[in-house]
Design an enzyme around this catalytic site. Structure first.
Site, PDB file in Angstrom:
ATOM      1  N   ASP A 262      33.582  35.897  32.961  1.00 10.88           N
ATOM      2  CA  ASP A 262      33.064  35.059  34.051  1.00 10.88           C
ATOM      3  C   ASP A 262      31.547  34.863  33.980  1.00 10.88           C
ATOM      4  O   ASP A 262      30.984  34.142  34.808  1.00 10.88           O
ATOM      5  CB  ASP A 262      33.437  35.669  35.417  1.00 10.88           C
ATOM      6  CG  ASP A 262      34.911  35.487  35.742  1.00 10.88           C
ATOM      7  OD1 ASP A 262      35.606  34.778  35.000  1.00 10.88           O
ATOM      8  OD2 ASP A 262      35.372  36.075  36.754  1.00 10.88           O
TER       9      ASP A 262
ATOM     10  N   LYS B  25      34.027  37.572  45.578  1.00  9.69           N
ATOM     11  CA  LYS B  25      35.248  36.765  45.758  1.00  9.69           C
ATOM     12  C   LYS B  25      36.444  37.467  45.105  1.00  9.69           C
ATOM     13  O   LYS B  25      37.527  37.531  45.692  1.00  9.69           O
ATOM     14  CB  LYS B  25      35.043  35.378  45.128  1.00  9.69           C
ATOM     15  CG  LYS B  25      36.322  34.572  45.017  1.00  9.69           C
ATOM     16  CD  LYS B  25      36.097  33.260  44.317  1.00  9.69           C
ATOM     17  CE  LYS B  25      36.155  33.325  42.814  1.00  9.69           C
ATOM     18  NZ  LYS B  25      37.500  33.454  42.223  1.00  9.69           N
ATOM     19  N   ASN B  26      36.234  37.987  43.907  1.00 12.02           N
ATOM     20  CA  ASN B  26      37.359  38.562  43.166  1.00 12.02           C
ATOM     21  C   ASN B  26      37.792  39.930  43.688  1.00 12.02           C
ATOM     22  O   ASN B  26      38.832  40.451  43.277  1.00 12.02           O
ATOM     23  CB  ASN B  26      37.030  38.651  41.667  1.00 12.02           C
ATOM     24  CG  ASN B  26      37.110  37.284  41.002  1.00 12.02           C
ATOM     25  OD1 ASN B  26      37.465  36.293  41.644  1.00 12.02           O
ATOM     26  ND2 ASN B  26      36.768  37.228  39.718  1.00 12.02           N
TER      27      ASN B  26
ATOM     28  N   ARG C 286      34.173  26.938  45.451  1.00 15.00           N
ATOM     29  CA  ARG C 286      35.261  27.916  45.464  1.00 15.00           C
ATOM     30  C   ARG C 286      34.716  29.338  45.444  1.00 15.00           C
ATOM     31  O   ARG C 286      35.344  30.239  45.990  1.00 15.00           O
ATOM     32  CB  ARG C 286      36.149  27.743  44.225  1.00 15.00           C
ATOM     33  CG  ARG C 286      37.003  26.507  44.264  1.00 15.00           C
ATOM     34  CD  ARG C 286      37.974  26.525  43.115  1.00 15.00           C
ATOM     35  NE  ARG C 286      38.737  27.770  43.120  1.00 15.00           N
ATOM     36  CZ  ARG C 286      39.488  28.204  42.137  1.00 15.00           C
ATOM     37  NH1 ARG C 286      39.596  27.502  41.031  1.00 15.00           N
ATOM     38  NH2 ARG C 286      40.155  29.333  42.225  1.00 15.00           N
TER      39      ARG C 286
ATOM     40  N   ARG D  68      47.279  31.094  31.012  1.00 15.25           N
ATOM     41  CA  ARG D  68      47.278  32.187  31.989  1.00 15.25           C
ATOM     42  C   ARG D  68      48.647  32.472  32.608  1.00 15.25           C
ATOM     43  O   ARG D  68      48.866  32.242  33.788  1.00 15.25           O
ATOM     44  CB  ARG D  68      46.256  31.910  33.091  1.00 15.25           C
ATOM     45  CG  ARG D  68      44.852  31.830  32.584  1.00 15.25           C
ATOM     46  CD  ARG D  68      43.875  31.474  33.682  1.00 15.25           C
ATOM     47  NE  ARG D  68      43.336  32.647  34.359  1.00 15.25           N
ATOM     48  CZ  ARG D  68      42.468  32.565  35.358  1.00 15.25           C
ATOM     49  NH1 ARG D  68      42.101  31.398  35.813  1.00 15.25           N
ATOM     50  NH2 ARG D  68      41.988  33.650  35.916  1.00 15.25           N
TER      51      ARG D  68
ATOM     52  N   CYS E 101      46.030  26.292  34.039  1.00 12.76           N
ATOM     53  CA  CYS E 101      44.780  25.961  34.712  1.00 12.76           C
ATOM     54  C   CYS E 101      43.788  25.593  33.633  1.00 12.76           C
ATOM     55  O   CYS E 101      44.067  25.754  32.451  1.00 12.76           O
ATOM     56  CB  CYS E 101      44.274  27.107  35.558  1.00 12.76           C
ATOM     57  SG  CYS E 101      43.485  28.382  34.616  1.00 12.76           S
TER      58      CYS E 101
HETATM   59  C1  UD1 Z   1      40.731  37.736  36.930  1.00 12.29           C
HETATM   60  C2  UD1 Z   1      39.594  37.057  37.675  1.00 12.29           C
HETATM   61  C3  UD1 Z   1      38.940  36.001  36.794  1.00 12.29           C
HETATM   62  C4  UD1 Z   1      38.504  36.631  35.470  1.00 12.29           C
HETATM   63  C5  UD1 Z   1      39.665  37.389  34.810  1.00 12.29           C
HETATM   64  C6  UD1 Z   1      39.231  38.158  33.579  1.00 12.29           C
HETATM   65  C7  UD1 Z   1      40.264  37.148  39.993  1.00 12.29           C
HETATM   66  C8  UD1 Z   1      40.732  36.435  41.203  1.00 12.29           C
HETATM   67  N1  UD1 Z   1      40.122  36.439  38.868  1.00 12.29           N
HETATM   68  O1  UD1 Z   1      41.695  36.736  36.636  1.00 12.29           O
HETATM   69  O2  UD1 Z   1      37.809  35.466  37.489  1.00 12.29           O
HETATM   70  O3  UD1 Z   1      38.042  35.618  34.598  1.00 12.29           O
HETATM   71  O4  UD1 Z   1      40.225  38.329  35.737  1.00 12.29           O
HETATM   72  O5  UD1 Z   1      38.209  39.043  33.872  1.00 12.29           O
HETATM   73  O6  UD1 Z   1      39.971  38.329  40.041  1.00 12.29           O
HETATM   74  N2  UD1 Z   1      47.554  37.362  30.895  1.00 12.29           N
HETATM   75  C9  UD1 Z   1      48.818  37.229  30.367  1.00 12.29           C
HETATM   76  N3  UD1 Z   1      49.899  37.533  31.162  1.00 12.29           N
HETATM   77  C10 UD1 Z   1      49.739  37.982  32.438  1.00 12.29           C
HETATM   78  C11 UD1 Z   1      48.451  38.127  32.981  1.00 12.29           C
HETATM   79  C12 UD1 Z   1      47.371  37.825  32.174  1.00 12.29           C
HETATM   80  O7  UD1 Z   1      48.976  36.826  29.216  1.00 12.29           O
HETATM   81  O8  UD1 Z   1      50.759  38.235  33.106  1.00 12.29           O
HETATM   82  C13 UD1 Z   1      46.371  37.028  30.073  1.00 12.29           C
HETATM   83  C14 UD1 Z   1      45.575  35.860  30.631  1.00 12.29           C
HETATM   84  O9  UD1 Z   1      46.103  34.621  30.225  1.00 12.29           O
HETATM   85  C15 UD1 Z   1      44.214  36.138  30.049  1.00 12.29           C
HETATM   86  C16 UD1 Z   1      44.129  37.660  30.036  1.00 12.29           C
HETATM   87  O10 UD1 Z   1      45.478  38.107  30.118  1.00 12.29           O
HETATM   88  O11 UD1 Z   1      44.136  35.644  28.747  1.00 12.29           O
HETATM   89  C17 UD1 Z   1      43.352  38.279  31.167  1.00 12.29           C
HETATM   90  O12 UD1 Z   1      43.780  37.754  32.388  1.00 12.29           O
HETATM   91  P1  UD1 Z   1      43.686  38.566  33.758  1.00 12.29           P
HETATM   92  O13 UD1 Z   1      42.821  39.770  33.571  1.00 12.29           O
HETATM   93  O14 UD1 Z   1      45.057  38.761  34.271  1.00 12.29           O
HETATM   94  O15 UD1 Z   1      42.909  37.524  34.667  1.00 12.29           O
HETATM   95  P2  UD1 Z   1      43.171  37.149  36.171  1.00 12.29           P
HETATM   96  O16 UD1 Z   1      43.592  38.361  36.937  1.00 12.29           O
HETATM   97  O17 UD1 Z   1      43.992  35.933  36.240  1.00 12.29           O
END
Ligand code: UD1
Length: 426
Positions: free
Chosen positions: A311, A22-23, A403, A126, A121
């Site tokens: 995850d 999915k990711n 999902r 996030r 969320c």
């Molecule tokens: C993706 C995955 C999710 C997984 C996560 C971490 C998808 C669709 N989802 O989510 O299943 O749990 O990676 O492996 O691929 N952060 C910030 N600012 C930003 C972006 C991120 O502070 O602009 C923080 C987030 O709050 C979190 C951390 O960085 O604490 C990691 O998040 P991120 O790697 O961006 O996760 P996602 O891409 O949302």
């Protein structure tokens, strides 16, 4: 709302086909917006998030053709000859945070995008600040107004040195896509290294993107004027595979996971080995079974790839709740990702949370109970606990599972689990 009933106590035995990730599929779908040509994606998982992302693409102007699909998964072609709207509305974005991945492709191709802020969320705040700052470094002007991100780059995006302040999967993907069509070279430092990002990069390369360093923390992208079509098969879902591996382990079964290789699972296999479960490569997949007697408590800390995946944290905790001894589980990625703890405790688990760490003391038995799914992976931890609990567990809010897990009940029932979906009467 549908619920799932699981009667515990049957070891899983058999074979499970692992779906596409999915990711990986979500960013791959948004990457189809980068070109006017057709991108065919095979092995898309047939799950709710993919349908939602497809609806978002359609509202940006994509046309979707479905090809005949095998037993699991979807095979579809996406063509966006013209972007008909550069706005990603709140209604769609709020249901799925990954919708923000349309931002990079839209700005790169059209020079502007208006994307709803995903908002909070269940597993934490996030934010998307890292995505936005990186796009600004590439010349985009960004304003936040009434819950929307307005990004414009009238003269196109420019290649730049982008240094991510922390490792972010989504930001790495957004900038990788944006850089593919930017003017000049983009060097992305402190990039995420997840296999799903490598898969996205490989597909972009088939579309004509010039990318080096995928899977390392420095990715170099030489922008091109336009991208073409591609035919790409989505990488296997390592989180689904890890979840079913733990289902086999916790139930003391013997299961072959088809279509996934050991490299993808990395640190999960190491943690499982320490806990007393062998995951061994066999023809066409991986065999999972215990390597001795009981499960043993091990400590794990979540980290970006190649570390232990956040995850998989909830599923690991379910397994540790019936292991011999204690296990310290530390969550380092998200600040509020222990919502499964009270539900596991209702089934008899002994868990104490202190800040970002949970001390799990193994118990002899769990008991079935009505429980509530809170997010995708937390729900899977309840499924695992239910598989070995005494009596029946009824899991409510199954839409969280839908999902990201394709036909979960069928896959588990195929290995002998006593599981059924209780459908909400129409
Ligand atoms: C993706 C995955 C999710 C997984 C996560 C971490 C998808 C669709 N989802 O989510 O299943 O749990 O990676 O492996 O691929 N952060 C910030 N600012 C930003 C972006 C991120 O502070 O602009 C923080 C987030 O709050 C979190 C951390 O960085 O604490 C990691 O998040 P991120 O790697 O961006 O996760 P996602 O891409 O949302």
């Amino acid at each position: 709302m549908d619920r799932i009933r699981i009667g515990g106590g049957t070891p899983l035995n058999g074979r499970i086909r692992i779906s596409g990730a999915k990711n990986a599929a979500l960013p791959l779908l948004t990457a189809t917006l980068l070109t006017a040509k057709t991108v065919r994606l095979r092995n898309l998982p047939n799950v709710a998030d993919i349908k939602l992302m497809t609806a978002l693409l359609e509202q940006h102007g994509s046309e979707v053709e479905h090809h005949e699909s095998p037993e699991y998964g979807l095979d579809a072609s996406y063509t966006t000859a013209k972007i008909t709207s550069t706005t990603a509305p709140y209604d769609l974005v709020r249901k799925m945070r990954a919708s923000v991945l349309v931002l990079g492709p839209l700005v790169a191709r059209e020079g502007n995008a208006t994307v709803s802020l995903p908002g909070g969320c269940a597993i934490g705040t996030r934010p998307v600040d890292i995505h936005l700052t990186a796009l600004e470094t590439m010349g985009a002007k960004i304003e936040l107004e009434e819950g929307y991100i307005h990004a414009v780059a009238p003269d196109g995006l420019k290649g730049a040195e982008v240094v991510f302040p922390m490792v972010s999967v989504g930001a790495t993907e957004n900038i990788l896509m944006a850089a593919a069509l930017a003017d000049g070279e983009t060097v992305m430092r402190n990039s995420a290294k997840e296999p799903e990002i490598v898969d996205l990069g490989e597909c972009l390369k088939k579309m004509g993107a010039k990318i080096e360093g995928l899977g390392s923390d420095t990715i170099r992208v030489q922008g091109v004027a336009e991208l073409g079509g591609a035919d790409h098969t989505v990488v296997a879902d390592r989180i689904e595979a890890g979840s079913f591996a733990m289902a086999a382990g916790i139930s003391d079964g013997d299961v072959v996971l088809e279509g996934v290789d050991a490299e993808l699972l990395g640190s999960v296999i190491d943690a499982m080995a320490e806990a007393g479960i062998d995951v061994t490569p066999v023809e066409g997949g991986l065999q999972v079974r215990r390597n001795g007697g009981a499960l043993v408590g091990v400590d794990v800390m979540t980290d970006p790839f190649p570390g232990f995946p956040t995850d998989m944290q909830a599923q690991m905790m379910a397994m540790m709740s019936v292991a011999k001894g204690a296990s310290m589980i530390t969550e380092s990625i998200f600040e509020n990702r222990f919502m499964h703890v009270p539900e596991l405790m209702r089934m008899g688990a002994n868990i104490n949370v202190h800040g970002g760490s949970a001390m799990v003391r193994g118990v002899d038995t769990l008991t079935g109970a009505p429980v509530m799914a809170t997010d995708l992976r937390a729900s899977m931890s309840l499924v695992l606990a239910a598989l070995i609990a005494e009596g029946d567990t009824i899991i409510d809010r199954v839409y969280h599972l839908d999902r990201g897990y394709e036909r979960l009940e069928d896959k588990l029932a195929g290995c002998g689990a006593d599981i059924e979906r209780l459908r909400e009467p129409a």
